[in-house]
Design an enzyme around this catalytic site. Structure first.
Site, PDB file in Angstrom:
ATOM      1  N   HIS A   1     -76.087  92.856  31.561  1.00 54.65           N
ATOM      2  CA  HIS A   1     -76.043  91.421  31.273  1.00 54.65           C
ATOM      3  C   HIS A   1     -77.342  91.089  30.549  1.00 54.65           C
ATOM      4  CE1 HIS A   1     -72.768  90.271  34.069  1.00 54.65           C
ATOM      5  NE2 HIS A   1     -73.290  91.064  34.965  1.00 54.65           N
TER       6      HIS A   1
ATOM      7  N   CYS B   1     -70.057  94.517  32.769  1.00 56.80           N
ATOM      8  CA  CYS B   1     -70.056  94.530  34.235  1.00 56.80           C
ATOM      9  C   CYS B   1     -68.653  94.353  34.836  1.00 56.80           C
ATOM     10  CB  CYS B   1     -71.053  93.506  34.769  1.00 56.80           C
ATOM     11  SG  CYS B   1     -71.535  93.881  36.468  1.00 56.80           S
TER      12      CYS B   1
HETATM   13  N1  GLN Z   1     -68.081  92.090  40.960  1.00 55.87           N
HETATM   14  C1  GLN Z   1     -68.667  93.213  40.348  1.00 55.87           C
HETATM   15  C2  GLN Z   1     -69.654  93.966  41.212  1.00 55.87           C
HETATM   16  O1  GLN Z   1     -70.368  93.384  42.006  1.00 55.87           O
HETATM   17  C3  GLN Z   1     -69.244  92.802  39.021  1.00 55.87           C
HETATM   18  C4  GLN Z   1     -70.420  91.889  39.123  1.00 55.87           C
HETATM   19  C5  GLN Z   1     -70.938  91.468  37.773  1.00 55.87           C
HETATM   20  O2  GLN Z   1     -70.176  91.252  36.836  1.00 55.87           O
HETATM   21  N2  GLN Z   1     -72.254  91.317  37.675  1.00 55.87           N
HETATM   22  O3  GLN Z   1     -69.733  95.170  41.104  1.00 55.87           O
END
Ligand code: GLN
Length: 259
Positions: free
Chosen positions: A204, A107
């Site tokens: 995740h 992510c």
């Molecule tokens: N900040 C990033 C987004 O919202 C990644 C979020 C995350 O790692 N879940 O796209």
């Protein structure tokens, strides 16, 4: 995981893999650190010694002897802190990647692999390790996800939550095809990226305990690069695969209502 080394009678193989866990205190959404535990156990059960190095924000890591690097996800704020630090290591990381170093990024970490990440109000320069970039849109893409990928014999299951939309460059290979959920941008049907031994994904979960096939792909690639033999002793993954299947069946049956 219920398995133990004794259970499998793991014998010392004399092999060691060094794992660099990048910025665990900042990038650890939805249990991403569980990925490191999973790598550690799956190595130990096979008699491979895990040498885990945590890299913190003010460290100046070297990747010369690293076999697997892992970077998790985080909020935009945390991602920005990390990116500023990591840009200083860009050349070394690029050399690691081009040399076939294994890098798994989830992510926020995945977004950092590309040339830029457009946050809600700021464009952040990325590491440009892989030909991709990420912009931003509403709504956030949130919910369970299932991905079909060549790296795993089972479908990859997990959870995604991102405002970012990731766009792969021409000819760049995705990790796989979205069977359920959103993936890279909610439109193309693709999820993640595969480049050399780099695996980027929005999944995740944590990713690896839920998807032992992905964990083994990373370990196998690292062994192949270091020892010229990526073959892996099979493990008893009965429980992990049953859990994976429950999730797959539940989501694909259409019984789950995502928000
Ligand atoms: N900040 C990033 C987004 O919202 C990644 C979020 C995350 O790692 N879940 O796209």
């Amino acid at each position: 995981m219920s398995s133990t080394a004794d259970h499998f009678g793991a014998k010392a193989s004399g092999r060691t893999l060094k794992v660099a866990h990048l910025y665990p205190e900042l990038l650890n959404l939805y249990g991403d650190s569980g990925n490191i535990l999973c790598l550690r156990k799956r190595m130990e059960w096979r008699g491979i010694t895990p040498d885990i190095m945590e890299v913190h924000v003010d460290d100046r890591p070297t990747f010369a002897d690293v076999d697997i690097a892992f970077i998790g996800g985080g909020s935009d704020r945390e991602q920005k802190i990390v990116c500023d630090k990591l840009l200083a290591e860009r050349d070394e990381l690029a050399a690691f990647v081009e040399d076939g170093g294994v890098l798994a990024a989830v992510c926020g970490g995945y977004q950092l692999l590309g040339s830029s990440y457009l946050m809600a109000d700021e464009k952040v320069e990325g590491l440009s390790l892989v030909d991709l970039y990420t912009d931003h849109d509403d709504p956030r893409l949130i919910g369970n996800i299932v991905v079909e990928s060549e790296v795993s014999p089972q479908p990859i299951v997990g959870y995604e939550n991102h405002g970012g939309r990731t766009h792969l460059g021409e000819g760049v290979k995705p990790l796989g095809r979205v069977l359920y959920g959103h993936g890279n941008d909610g439109k193309t049907g693709y999820e993640g990226v595969l480049y050399k031994n780099v695996l980027g994904t929005y999944v995740h979960g944590p990713l690896l305990p839920k998807n032992p096939g992905v964990a083994d792909w990373l370990i196998s690639r690292a062994l192949e690069r270091k020892y010229g033999d990526g073959s892996l002793e099979p493990l008893d993954d009965t429980e992990e695969l049953a859990a994976n299947k429950v999730m797959y069946d539940r989501l694909m049956s259409g019984q789950v209502e995502e928000s």
